[in-house]
Write an enzyme that holds these catalytic residues in place. Structure first.
Site, PDB file in Angstrom:
ATOM      1  CG  HIS A   1      -2.118  -0.878   1.026  1.00  0.00           C
ATOM      2  ND1 HIS A   1      -2.069  -2.209   1.347  1.00  0.00           N
ATOM      3  CD2 HIS A   1      -3.358  -0.647   0.529  1.00  0.00           C
ATOM      4  CE1 HIS A   1      -3.249  -2.753   1.065  1.00  0.00           C
ATOM      5  NE2 HIS A   1      -4.038  -1.835   0.561  1.00  0.00           N
ATOM      6  N   GLY A   2       2.058   1.204   0.470  1.00  0.00           N
ATOM      7  CA  GLY A   2       2.822   2.448   0.463  1.00  0.00           C
ATOM      8  C   GLY A   2       4.209   2.298   1.033  1.00  0.00           C
TER       9      GLY A   2
END
Lengths: 357, 473
Positions: B325-326
C-alpha cells in the site's frame, strides 16, 4: 484467507445485470436532469451569478505557465490573499498600459516563487511583492504555508500533462458561458453546513470551510461580493474565523526574522543583478488582525528591516495618508472599491519614486 | 486522468463514440489500446514507457517460458520478469524509504552519512499494473495457463484504462478472453454501466470528498491532541472515507468497462458487514486479497504445512500486503496488525464453537460491529502522516490527552454519524446480495429518483477534482 486450489481452466467473468429496464430509467434521468440543470442555469442567470474559478493549484499553475509567453520585463504580483484582493489587475492595466500577472496565493508564502524567479535566467521584470507579516514571518508548520511549494511542484509535474491542459481548457471554455457551472453558491453540502440549526460546541476550532463570499477569476483576482461587504453579521463571522486561523498558526511560533530577511535579500540580489526589480508592499490590516500583527510581527523588526537590508523600495500603507485611512472589509482584505483606490495610489507612489515608468 | 474530472467526461465521450462506430474489431481494440495510453499519459507522459517495458518484458518472458523445456531456464525467465517488474516498483515506490532507512541504520551505528536527496515521482497505479502483469507470467510459469497468442490482446490486458490506475487487479483469464470476440454494450449494459459510474462518482465526490474528508482532515491534521469524541469521529470517518473513495473508484471502473461492453469483477462486497477478519478480507479490495492468496500465501504453503507455519504465512502475507500500500513502515505495521487479527481469529476458532455462537440472535451483527471497530483502529496508520500523529491519535482515542482540541463541528458530527449508521445498515442489509439484485427489488420510480438525485447533487457539489486515495498506492 482461504487455501483454495487455483483452477487450471478458469472461466471468464460476465457481470450480471438487473432485470429491470435500466435504459428506460436512463431516459427519465436524462430528461429530469437536463430540466433541473436548465432551471438552475435560469436561476444563476437571474441571480447574475459571477464567473468563479475553483480554488485549485491548477489555477496557479495556469498562471505560472503563462509567464513563459510574456515579455521578460513582465510585472508580477506576488504575495497572499491581500494582494489578490488589494491589487486590481484591471486598474493597473488601465493606468500603466501593462497587464500584470498575479502569482499570489491565499495563506501562502511568496519566498518559494521568488526562489523560482531568481533561478529563471530570462526574468528581468518587476515584482510587486505583498508583505503580510503574519504569513511572511510566520514559522513553518501550518499546512497553508506550504501551499505555494505544492503549487510549484504541480507546475513542474504538469507541463506535459494532457489531463491538466484539457481540464484548464474546459474550465476556461465552460465557466464564462454556463453560469451554474460556477456552483459554489448552490453547493448543497455547503448550504447545509452554513444553515445547520445546531450550535457548535464551546471552544471549537472550526474547520476552514470556504463560504461563498467572493469570487476568483482566471487571473487569480479575488473580489468580495457586494452583498458580503454589506453584511455586518457575516463579516463578524469571517473575522472570528480569521482570528482562529491566526491563533492556530501561532501555535507553531514565529519564524527566525534574520533568516527570512537574509533569504529575501539573497533572492532580491539575484533578480536585481539581472536587471529585474523588486518592490515590497504592505497592504492594510486593522482591528484585531492589525493588533495581532503589530504584537507578534512588529514593523520595526520585520518590514522595516526587510526594506533596509534588501535595499528595495517599499510601500507601507501607514506611510501614506490616503492608504492609512483605508478600512478592510473584515480586518484583513480590501473591498473591490478600495482595491482600485489602493492600486491607483500605489502606481502614483511608484512613479514618483521612479520605480515605474 | 481522474474519473471525477471534466477532462475525463470529454475523453470518455470520444472513446465511446469511436468504440460504437462500425469498424473492424481489431481496429476497435487498437483504438482502446491507444486510448488507454492517452489516459495514462494524460497524467505524466514519460511514465507510459514503464507500461511498455512491463508489457514487452512479460510478453517475451511468458512466450520463452512456454517454449523452454528445462525447469532452470523457466525459472531464470520468471526471475527476469520478476526482477524487471518488481525492480521498477521498488525503485519508484520504495527507493526513498529504503535509502532513508539505510541512512538511519548506519547513523545509529555511528557512521555519519547523508544520502543524496531522491526526488522520485511515483508513477500512478504502478502497484496495480505490476501485480496484474505478474499474475500473467506466474500463471504461465506454473502452467496454469498458456501464453497469450495476440500481442494486441495482451497489451490491452495490461493497459485497459478503466482499471489501469487503481484496479480492480484483473487476472488474465478474466479479461483476455473478452478481447477475443467483438464487444459492444447492449442498451441495458450501457445504462447500467452509467448508473454504476454515477453511483461511484457520488460516493467519491460527495460523500468522501465533500463531507468526510473535512472531518478526517481536521482531526488528523490538528496541531495537537484532539478530544475523545473528535478522535473517534475522525477515525470512523476515515474508515468510511477510504471505503467510499476506493469502492467509488472501483464502481466507476466497472461502470465504464460495462459501457464499452466489458465485464470487470467486483472489488468490494459490503466489507463493513464482515463478521471477523478473514470475512473482511473476502469483502475488502477483493482483487488484491485474492492475488495475495494465490500468488503469495498458497505458494508459501498456505495452511498445508501445519498450524505454526500457517500463522507465519498469514503474517508474511499481510505484512507484504501492507507494504504494497505504500512506502512507509506505517503500512507494514498496518499489515502486521491485520495479520495478528487473522492469527488471533484462527486461534479463537480453535477454542470457541463459532458456528453455534453465530446461530444466536444479534451475535453476527455485534460481531460485524466489533470487526468494524477493530478494522477502523488500523486505519490510523493509513491516515496519520507520521508516527507522532499515530501516537497522538491513539492517545486521543483513549482519553490520554491533556487539553485536547475540539475540531469537529456539530454539522460534521451529525453528518458523520448519519453516514456511518447508513453505511453500516446498508452493508448489513446487502451483505450477501449484489447491487443488481438491489436494483431489481427497488420500484422503478424510486430507482429513477435516486439516480437523478445522486447525479444532480454530484454536479451541484462541483469543486476541484481531487485524486482518489488509492492512487498513491
Amino acid at each position: 484467507m482461504n487455501d483454495k486450489k487455483v483452477q487450471s481452466r478458469r472461466p471468464t467473468i460476465e457481470r450480471g445485470l438487473p432485470t429491470v429496464r435500466v435504459y428506460r430509467s436512463l431516459l427519465w434521468v436524462l430528461g429530469i436532469l437536463l430540466t433541473l440543470i436548465a432551471l438552475m442555469e435560469v436561476k444563476a442567470r437571474y441571480d447574475n451569478y459571477p464567473v468563479n474559478y475553483p480554488f485549485s493549484p491548477d489555477a496557479w499553475v495556469h498562471q505560472w505557465y503563462r509567464l513563459d509567453e510574456l515579455p521578460k520585463n513582465q510585472t508580477l504580483f506576488l504575495g497572499a490573499s491581500r494582494v489578490r484582493h488589494g491589487l486590481i489587475i484591471d486598474q493597473w492595466h488601465e493606468q500603466t498600459g501593462n497587464r500584470p500577472l498575479s502569482l499570489a496565493w491565499p495563506g501562502a508564502k511568496s519566498l518559494p516563487v521568488l526562489e523560482e524567479l531568481a533561478q529563471r535566467e530570462s526574468f528581468r521584470g518587476t515584482v510587486i511583492c505583498g508583505i503580510a507579516p503574519l504569513i511572511v514571518f510566520a514559522a513553518d508548520g501550518p499546512p497553508w504555508l506550504g501551499w505555494m511549494d505544492q503549487n510549484i511542484r504541480q507546475a513542474k509535474m504538469k507541463r506535459l500533462s494532457l489531463s491538466y491542459h484539457l481540464s484548464q481548457a474546459s474550465h476556461h471554455f465552460i465557466r464564462p458561458r454556463i453560469k451554474m457551472a460556477n456552483s459554489a453558491a448552490y453547493s448543497p453540502i455547503s448550504n447545509m453546513y452554513f444553515n445547520f440549526p445546531v450550535e457548535n460546541r464551546k471552544g471549537l476550532i472550526p474547520p476552514l470551510v470556504f463560504r461563498f463570499i467572493g469570487t476568483t477569476d482566471a487571473e487569480l483576482q479575488d473580489k468580495y461580493l457586494e452583498s458580503f461587504e454589506k453584511d455586518a453579521e457575516l463579516k463578524k463571522l469571517i473575522v472570528e474565523q480569521l482570528k482562529i486561523f491566526n491563533q492556530r498558526q501561532l501555535f507553531y511560533g514565529v519564524a527566525d526574522f534574520d533568516d527570512v530577511i537574509k533569504r529575501y535579500k539573497d533572492l532580491v540580489d539575484k533578480i536585481e543583478q539581472r536587471g529585474g526589480n523588486v518592490v515590497f508592499v504592505r497592504l492594510p490590516s486593522d482591528g484585531w488582525i492589525g493588533d495581532f500583527e503589530a504584537q507578534y510581527y512588529p514593523r520595526e523588526d520585520c518590514y522595516d528591516r526587510l526594506i533596509e537590508e534588501t535595499g528595495c523600495f517599499g510601500v507601507h500603507y501607514r506611510d501614506y495618508p490616503v492608504l492609512r485611512e483605508m478600512k478592510c472589509v473584515e480586518e484583513s482584505h480590501l473591498s473591490v472599491g478600495d482595491g482600485i483606490v489602493f492600486t491607483t495610489e500605489l502606481i502614483k507612489i511608484l512613479r514618483n519614486a521612479g520605480e515605474l515608468e | 486522468m481522474l474519473f471525477n474530472s471534466l477532462a475525463f467526461v470529454v475523453f470518455f465521450a470520444i472513446v465511446l463514440a469511436i468504440h460504437n462506430l462500425p469498424l473492424k474489431w481489431k481496429v476497435k481494440k487498437i483504438h482502446l489500446l491507444v486510448a488507454s495510453y492517452v489516459f495514462y499519459a494524460a497524467w505524466n507522459p514519460p511514465f507510459v514507457i514503464l507500461l511498455w517495458i512491463s508489457t514487452v518484458v512479460d510478453w517475451f518472458a511468458a512466450r520463452a517460458m512456454s517454449r523452454a523445456q528445462q525447469l532452470g531456464k523457466r525459472r531464470l525467465l520468471l526471475c527476469f520478469s520478476l526482477l524487471a517488474n518488481l525492480g521498477m516498483l521498488s525503485y519508484f515506490k520504495y527507493g526513498k524509504l529504503l535509502t532513508e532507512t539505510f541512512v538511519q541504520i548506519i547513523n545509529q551505528v555511528g557512521i555519519e552519512y547523508t544520502a543524496p536527496t531522491l526526488d522520485i515521482i511515483l508513477p500512478v497505479g504502478i502497484s496495480f499494473y505490476t501485480f496484474q502483469t505478474l499474475s500473467y507470467t506466474i500463471d504461465v510459469y506454473l502452467k496454469r495457463s498458456q501464453p497469450e497468442s495476440s500481442f494486441l490482446d495482451f497489451a490491452l490486458f495490461v493497459t485497459f484504462f478503466p482499471q489501469l490506475v487503481a484496479g480492480p487487479i484483473v487476472r488474465p483469464h478474466q479479461l483476455i478472453p473478452q478481447f477475443k470476440t467483438p464487444r459492444k454494450a447492449t442498451g441495458q449494459q450501457f445504462a447500467w454501466g452509467l448508473f454504476l459510474f454515477s453511483w461511484g462518482l457520488f460516493q467519491k465526490s460527495v460523500i468522501a470528498d465533500g463531507i468526510l474528508s473535512i472531518v478526517t482532515g481536521d482531526t488528523f491534521n490538528a496541531m495537537r491532541h484532539v478530544a475523545v469524541l473528535d478522535a473517534w469521529l475522525g477515525v470512523l470517518a476515515f474508515s468510511a472515507q477510504i471505503f467510499f473513495d476506493f469502492a467509488g473508484y472501483s464502481m466507476c471502473a466497472i461502470g465504464i468497462a460495462l459501457c464499452l461492453g466489458f465485464s470487470i469483477p467486483n472489488n468490494f462486497k459490503s466489507p463493513y458487514a464482515a463478521v471477523g477478519f478473514s470475512d473482511f478480507w473476502k469483502r475488502w479490495h477483493i482483487s488484491l486479497s485474492e492475488w495475495l492468496r494465490d500468488y503469495l500465501y498458497i505458494p508459501l504453503g498456505g495452511n498445508r504445512k501445519g498450524r505454526r507455519r500457517t500463522y507465519i504465512n498469514l503474517m508474511l502475507t499481510m505484512l507484504l500486503g501492507g507494504l504494497w500500500h505504500g512506502a512507509s513502515w506505517r503500512f507494514l505495521i498496518w499489515g502486521g496488525v491485520h495479520g495478528l487479527y487473522l492469527v488471533t481469529e484462527r486461534l479463537l476458532k480453535k477454542v470457541v464453537d463459532t458456528e453455534k455462537l453465530m446461530a444466536r440472535p444479534l451475535v453476527p451483527f455485534l460481531g460485524a460491529i466489533a470487526t468494524f471497530f477493530c478494522v477502523s483502529l488500523t486505519w490510523v496508520f493509513f491516515a496519520a502522516k507520521d508516527w507522532e500523529k499515530c501516537q497522538q491519535m491513539f492517545e486521543s482515542l483513549f482519553g490520554l490527552a491533556e487539553e485536547p482540541l475540539l475540531v469537529v463541528t456539530s454539522f460534521h458530527i451529525f453528518m458523520t454519524i448519519l453516514i456511518l449508521v447508513a453505511m453500516l445498515i446498508c452493508h448489513w442489509k446487502v451483505r450477501d446480495i449484489e447491487i443488481e439484485d438491489v436494483a431489481d427489488k427497488t420500484p422503478s420510480w424510486l430507482f429513477t429518483a435516486f439516480w437523478v438525485t445522486i447525479l444532480f447533487v454530484t454536479i451541484m457539489t462541483g469543486g476541484s477534482a481531487s485524486a482518489f486515495i488509492y492512487f498513491q498506492f
